[in-house]
Design a protein around this motif. Sequence first.
Motif, mmCIF file in Angstrom:
data_model
loop_
_atom_site.group_PDB
_atom_site.id
_atom_site.type_symbol
_atom_site.label_atom_id
_atom_site.label_comp_id
_atom_site.label_asym_id
_atom_site.label_seq_id
_atom_site.Cartn_x
_atom_site.Cartn_y
_atom_site.Cartn_z
ATOM 1 N N TYR A 197 -3.924 -3.418 -0.017
ATOM 2 C CA TYR A 197 -4.812 -4.525 -0.491
ATOM 3 C C TYR A 197 -3.816 -5.457 -1.482
ATOM 4 O O TYR A 197 -2.860 -4.782 -1.925
ATOM 5 N N ARG A 209 -9.691 -8.428 -5.110
ATOM 6 C CA ARG A 209 -8.816 -7.518 -4.287
ATOM 7 C C ARG A 209 -9.078 -7.705 -2.928
ATOM 8 O O ARG A 209 -10.368 -7.425 -2.486
ATOM 9 N N THR A 259 -4.329 -2.098 7.120
ATOM 10 C CA THR A 259 -4.632 -0.725 7.190
ATOM 11 C C THR A 259 -4.133 0.003 8.317
ATOM 12 O O THR A 259 -3.776 -0.470 9.430
ATOM 13 N N TYR A 274 -1.645 -3.105 -3.771
ATOM 14 C CA TYR A 274 -2.386 -1.638 -4.187
ATOM 15 C C TYR A 274 -2.164 -0.976 -2.822
ATOM 16 O O TYR A 274 -2.638 -1.355 -1.513
ATOM 17 N N CYS A 275 -1.782 0.413 -2.877
ATOM 18 C CA CYS A 275 -1.959 1.090 -1.953
ATOM 19 C C CYS A 275 -3.212 1.912 -1.795
ATOM 20 O O CYS A 275 -3.691 2.243 -3.223
ATOM 21 N N ASN A 276 -4.113 2.171 -0.725
ATOM 22 C CA ASN A 276 -5.237 2.696 -0.726
ATOM 23 C C ASN A 276 -4.987 3.878 0.305
ATOM 24 O O ASN A 276 -4.659 3.875 1.417
ATOM 25 N N GLN A 327 -7.850 6.655 2.233
ATOM 26 C CA GLN A 327 -9.375 6.820 2.433
ATOM 27 C C GLN A 327 -9.273 8.634 2.876
ATOM 28 O O GLN A 327 -8.740 8.820 4.034
ATOM 29 N N THR A 373 -12.028 7.654 -2.092
ATOM 30 C CA THR A 373 -10.868 6.557 -2.009
ATOM 31 C C THR A 373 -9.982 6.589 -3.117
ATOM 32 O O THR A 373 -10.453 6.725 -4.246
ATOM 33 N N TYR A 374 -8.764 6.343 -2.782
ATOM 34 C CA TYR A 374 -7.833 6.595 -3.850
ATOM 35 C C TYR A 374 -6.826 5.324 -3.833
ATOM 36 O O TYR A 374 -6.683 4.626 -2.833
ATOM 37 N N TRP A 375 -6.415 4.953 -5.217
ATOM 38 C CA TRP A 375 -5.591 3.786 -5.212
ATOM 39 C C TRP A 375 -4.268 4.236 -5.927
ATOM 40 O O TRP A 375 -4.314 5.060 -6.984
#
Length: 114
Positions: free
Chosen positions: A37, A45, A50, A94-96, A98, A102-104
Amino acid sequence: QVQLVESGGGLVQAGGSLRLSCAASGTIFSINTMGWYRQAPGKQRDLVATITSGERTNYADSVKGRFTISRDNAKNTVYLQMNSLKPEDTAVYYCNAQAIYTYWGQGTQVTVSA
């Protein structure tokens, strides 16, 4: 818990390329979809791309044909290859990940000069 560490941002001229990397650690077996993102100053954002565990990909219209997302499950890493960069691609990326949650990642700055 999942930890995400991004790298690969920087300053590039319009038309140039960059590759972002995001290394995941922790309870990585729980991760399904990973993605990128971006957030420009004063803006929300937004989704860039994905990729699912089955390597199904999805892209924002603004980056289709220019960006490619991929993942190396052996290295627990997801990549974003960005080509033909434009000034409007300037943002914090930003890396995401799931999973149950949810982690960033912490974000990496990409600046494209005209």
